[in-house]
Design an enzyme around this catalytic site. Structure first.
Site, PDB file in Angstrom:
ATOM      1  NE  ARG A 249      -4.220  -1.679   0.374  1.00  0.00           N
ATOM      2  CZ  ARG A 249      -4.283  -2.655  -0.541  1.00  0.00           C
ATOM      3  NH1 ARG A 249      -3.400  -2.707  -1.526  1.00  0.00           N
ATOM      4  NH2 ARG A 249      -5.219  -3.572  -0.487  1.00  0.00           N
TER       5      ARG A 249
ATOM      6  CB  SER B 131      -8.347  -2.139   5.727  1.00  0.00           C
ATOM      7  OG  SER B 131      -8.841  -3.151   4.893  1.00  0.00           O
TER       8      SER B 131
ATOM      9  CD  GLU C 247      -5.314  -0.011   3.696  1.00  0.00           C
ATOM     10  OE1 GLU C 247      -4.949  -1.093   4.192  1.00  0.00           O
ATOM     11  OE2 GLU C 247      -6.145   0.076   2.776  1.00  0.00           O
TER      12      GLU C 247
HETATM   13  C1  LIG Z   1     -16.250   0.071   2.113  1.00  0.00           C
HETATM   14  C2  LIG Z   1     -14.832   0.306   1.640  1.00  0.00           C
HETATM   15  C3  LIG Z   1     -14.113  -0.703   1.007  1.00  0.00           C
HETATM   16  C4  LIG Z   1     -12.798  -0.481   0.563  1.00  0.00           C
HETATM   17  N1  LIG Z   1     -12.124  -1.505  -0.051  1.00  0.00           N
HETATM   18  C5  LIG Z   1     -10.859  -1.306  -0.487  1.00  0.00           C
HETATM   19  C6  LIG Z   1     -10.139  -2.366  -1.142  1.00  0.00           C
HETATM   20  O1  LIG Z   1     -10.662  -3.457  -1.359  1.00  0.00           O
HETATM   21  N2  LIG Z   1      -8.856  -2.135  -1.517  1.00  0.00           N
HETATM   22  C7  LIG Z   1      -8.249  -0.925  -1.308  1.00  0.00           C
HETATM   23  O2  LIG Z   1      -7.082  -0.786  -1.681  1.00  0.00           O
HETATM   24  N3  LIG Z   1      -8.907   0.101  -0.709  1.00  0.00           N
HETATM   25  C8  LIG Z   1     -10.187  -0.060  -0.307  1.00  0.00           C
HETATM   26  N4  LIG Z   1     -10.860   0.963   0.316  1.00  0.00           N
HETATM   27  C9  LIG Z   1     -10.177   2.260   0.510  1.00  0.00           C
HETATM   28  C10 LIG Z   1     -10.489   3.294  -0.599  1.00  0.00           C
HETATM   29  O3  LIG Z   1     -11.657   2.977  -1.272  1.00  0.00           O
HETATM   30  C11 LIG Z   1      -9.361   3.403  -1.621  1.00  0.00           C
HETATM   31  O4  LIG Z   1      -8.161   3.727  -0.994  1.00  0.00           O
HETATM   32  C12 LIG Z   1      -9.673   4.510  -2.683  1.00  0.00           C
HETATM   33  O5  LIG Z   1      -8.761   4.402  -3.736  1.00  0.00           O
HETATM   34  C13 LIG Z   1      -9.614   5.929  -2.131  1.00  0.00           C
HETATM   35  O6  LIG Z   1     -10.002   6.807  -3.160  1.00  0.00           O
HETATM   36  P1  LIG Z   1     -10.763   8.150  -2.839  1.00  0.00           P
HETATM   37  O7  LIG Z   1     -11.030   8.828  -4.147  1.00  0.00           O
HETATM   38  O8  LIG Z   1     -11.963   7.896  -2.002  1.00  0.00           O
HETATM   39  O9  LIG Z   1      -9.661   8.921  -2.017  1.00  0.00           O
HETATM   40  P2  LIG Z   1      -9.904   9.962  -0.803  1.00  0.00           P
HETATM   41  O10 LIG Z   1     -10.358   9.210   0.395  1.00  0.00           O
HETATM   42  O11 LIG Z   1     -10.742  11.088  -1.244  1.00  0.00           O
HETATM   43  O12 LIG Z   1      -8.410  10.459  -0.564  1.00  0.00           O
HETATM   44  C14 LIG Z   1      -7.450   9.641   0.052  1.00  0.00           C
HETATM   45  C15 LIG Z   1      -6.107  10.408   0.108  1.00  0.00           C
HETATM   46  O13 LIG Z   1      -5.624  10.601  -1.210  1.00  0.00           O
HETATM   47  C16 LIG Z   1      -5.540  11.992  -1.514  1.00  0.00           C
HETATM   48  N5  LIG Z   1      -6.031  12.124  -2.903  1.00  0.00           N
HETATM   49  C17 LIG Z   1      -7.189  11.653  -3.419  1.00  0.00           C
HETATM   50  N6  LIG Z   1      -7.245  11.920  -4.733  1.00  0.00           N
HETATM   51  C18 LIG Z   1      -6.110  12.591  -5.049  1.00  0.00           C
HETATM   52  C19 LIG Z   1      -5.579  13.132  -6.250  1.00  0.00           C
HETATM   53  N7  LIG Z   1      -6.233  13.073  -7.416  1.00  0.00           N
HETATM   54  N8  LIG Z   1      -4.346  13.725  -6.208  1.00  0.00           N
HETATM   55  C20 LIG Z   1      -3.662  13.796  -5.032  1.00  0.00           C
HETATM   56  N9  LIG Z   1      -4.113  13.319  -3.865  1.00  0.00           N
HETATM   57  C21 LIG Z   1      -5.322  12.722  -3.872  1.00  0.00           C
HETATM   58  C22 LIG Z   1      -6.412  12.723  -0.507  1.00  0.00           C
HETATM   59  O14 LIG Z   1      -5.928  14.034  -0.259  1.00  0.00           O
HETATM   60  C23 LIG Z   1      -6.269  11.815   0.698  1.00  0.00           C
HETATM   61  O15 LIG Z   1      -5.081  12.137   1.376  1.00  0.00           O
HETATM   62  C24 LIG Z   1     -12.181   0.774   0.755  1.00  0.00           C
HETATM   63  C25 LIG Z   1     -12.903   1.805   1.392  1.00  0.00           C
HETATM   64  C26 LIG Z   1     -14.231   1.571   1.820  1.00  0.00           C
HETATM   65  C27 LIG Z   1     -14.994   2.689   2.475  1.00  0.00           C
END
Ligand SMILES: Cc1cc2nc3c(=O)[nH]c(=O)nc-3n(C[C@H](O)[C@H](O)[C@H](O)COP(=O)(O)OP(=O)(O)OC[C@H]3O[C@@H](n4cnc5c(N)ncnc54)[C@H](O)[C@@H]3O)c2cc1C
Length: 338
Positions: free
Chosen positions: A162, A239, A330
């Site tokens: 990760r 997670s 995470e």
């Molecule tokens: C129910 C559930 C299930 C999940 N299952 C998984 C899984 O199976 N595998 C997994 O790996 N993860 C999982 N996740 C975690 C999450 O979905 C992933 O990490 C996802 O990629 C986060 O994307 P986001 O757009 O929501 O990021 P955000 O939560 O909006 O941002 C996360 C971080 O990244 C930064 N960020 C976001 N976009 C950008 C950008 N374009 N440029 C620079 N910085 C940025 C933000 O500032 C923040 O610091 C899960 C989450 C939930 C709630």
């Protein structure tokens, strides 16, 4: 003149994140194209907080007083097996689109919340697949130098669990991501035992990409890993704790499932939490573990960020007492005490 596209709304991070906690947003901006996103990041400067789907982010009860850029750019181009998607495209919409276009490679990553721009941040993965395996390049905006650059996968710092150059850094904005997919309707070999068995396959077998997607979403739904407003098990960041990577595994933790990692040995955080005495459903007030598995800290309704942090710290201390392993988050924590 105000920067382009600023909109005034009374919004809190509980509206913008899947944990549904967090205080007020200073100034919200929602750029709807890639050009607008880059212009907004450039104008807003380093103090702006970038947010995608809010599914891996928790912000404190005081919120973020400055600019918040909620990405909504939506461009997608398909050129043979090369698919480029803007940071604001919903990840699962892209997965579905590529399967419908007859492209294989993303099927095991179905149903993950968040946007495309979030996927390289922590090399999103599930069911034996990692986005880095199909990632061709990323366009990044360097918030320090103002440069817009296209980086090949090798430059992104993937390797350890990760991790990437973007994780816990505010220097780069991910503008778009290009994936190299394989034309075809047959999936990549299935590596995850539970998924193989749901598809009636041996490990290493393949299936129709649409069937793989359907099975993955069904398994994820059973585990509360597909967003559903009516299901508190999904009011989470997925997670909460990262699987710890250690150079030496303490004797107390020897029974924990272990996996090789480039930086040492990776332990299963879910096993540590559960075996420290915190079973699925363990709850204190408005915060509890998912009722389906022990790795998701969930908001059972009405929780504050402070309550989530206190609960997570309580779990972390219990695990440390039992196994001499200190868990870290995470997800990204902004203005949170943990
Ligand atoms: C129910 C559930 C299930 C999940 N299952 C998984 C899984 O199976 N595998 C997994 O790996 N993860 C999982 N996740 C975690 C999450 O979905 C992933 O990490 C996802 O990629 C986060 O994307 P986001 O757009 O929501 O990021 P955000 O939560 O909006 O941002 C996360 C971080 O990244 C930064 N960020 C976001 N976009 C950008 C950008 N374009 N440029 C620079 N910085 C940025 C933000 O500032 C923040 O610091 C899960 C989450 C939930 C709630």
């Amino acid at each position: 003149m105000p920067p382009r596209g600023w909109i005034a709304l009374s919004v809190t991070f509980s509206d913008l994140t899947t944990m549904r906690v967090g205080g007020p947003v200073g100034e919200l901006h929602v750029p709807t194209s890639t050009d607008e996103f880059v212009g907004t990041v450039r104008d807003a400067g380093r103090e702006a907080l970038i947010i995608g789907g809010g599914s891996n982010l928790i912000v404190g009860d005081e919120g973020w007083p400055g600019p918040v850029i909620k990405i909504a750019s939506g461009e997608i181009t398909v050129n043979g097996g090369l698919v480029t998607a803007a940071a604001g495209v919903e990840w699962d919409r892209l997965v579905e689109l590529t399967i419908n276009e007859g492209l294989a490679g993303l099927e095991c990553l179905s149903g993950i919340p968040g946007l495309v721009g979030g996927t390289p941040i922590q090399n999103v993965g599930a069911y034996g697949a990692l986005t880095s395996e199909v990632l061709e390049s990323v366009t990044v905006f360097d918030r320090e130098t103002g440069a817009l650059e296209n980086w090949p996968t090798e430059r992104l710092g993937f390797g350890s669990h990760r991790q990437s150059v973007f994780k816990h850094s505010d220097r780069w904005a991910v503008v778009d991501v290009t994936y190299r997919l394989r034309p075809g309707k047959q999936s990549d070999p299935i590596r995850y035992a539970g998924l193989a068995s749901a598809l009636d396959l041996e490990i290493g077998g393949t299936a129709d990409t649409s069937d793989v997607r359907e099975s993955v979403i069904a398994i994820r739904r059973q585990r509360g890993m597909v967003l559903d407003a009516a299901d508190h098990d999904t009011w989470s960041v997925g997670s909460f704790f990262i699987n710890p990577v250690l150079t030496q595994v303490p004797d107390e933790a020897k029974e924990c499932p272990q996996f090789p990692d480039v930086k040492g040995t990776k332990l299963a955080a879910g096993w540590l939490v559960h075996n420290a005495g915190f079973a699925p459903g363990y709850r204190r007030g408005n915060v509890g573990l998912s009722t389906r598995h022990a790795l998701a800290v969930t908001n059972r309704g009405g929780a504050t960020t402070s309550e989530v942090m206190e609960f997570a710290a309580h779990i972390r201390e219990g695990v440390e007492r039992a196994f001499k392993v200190r868990l870290g988050p995470e997800c990204d924590l902004v203005n949170c005490l943990f």
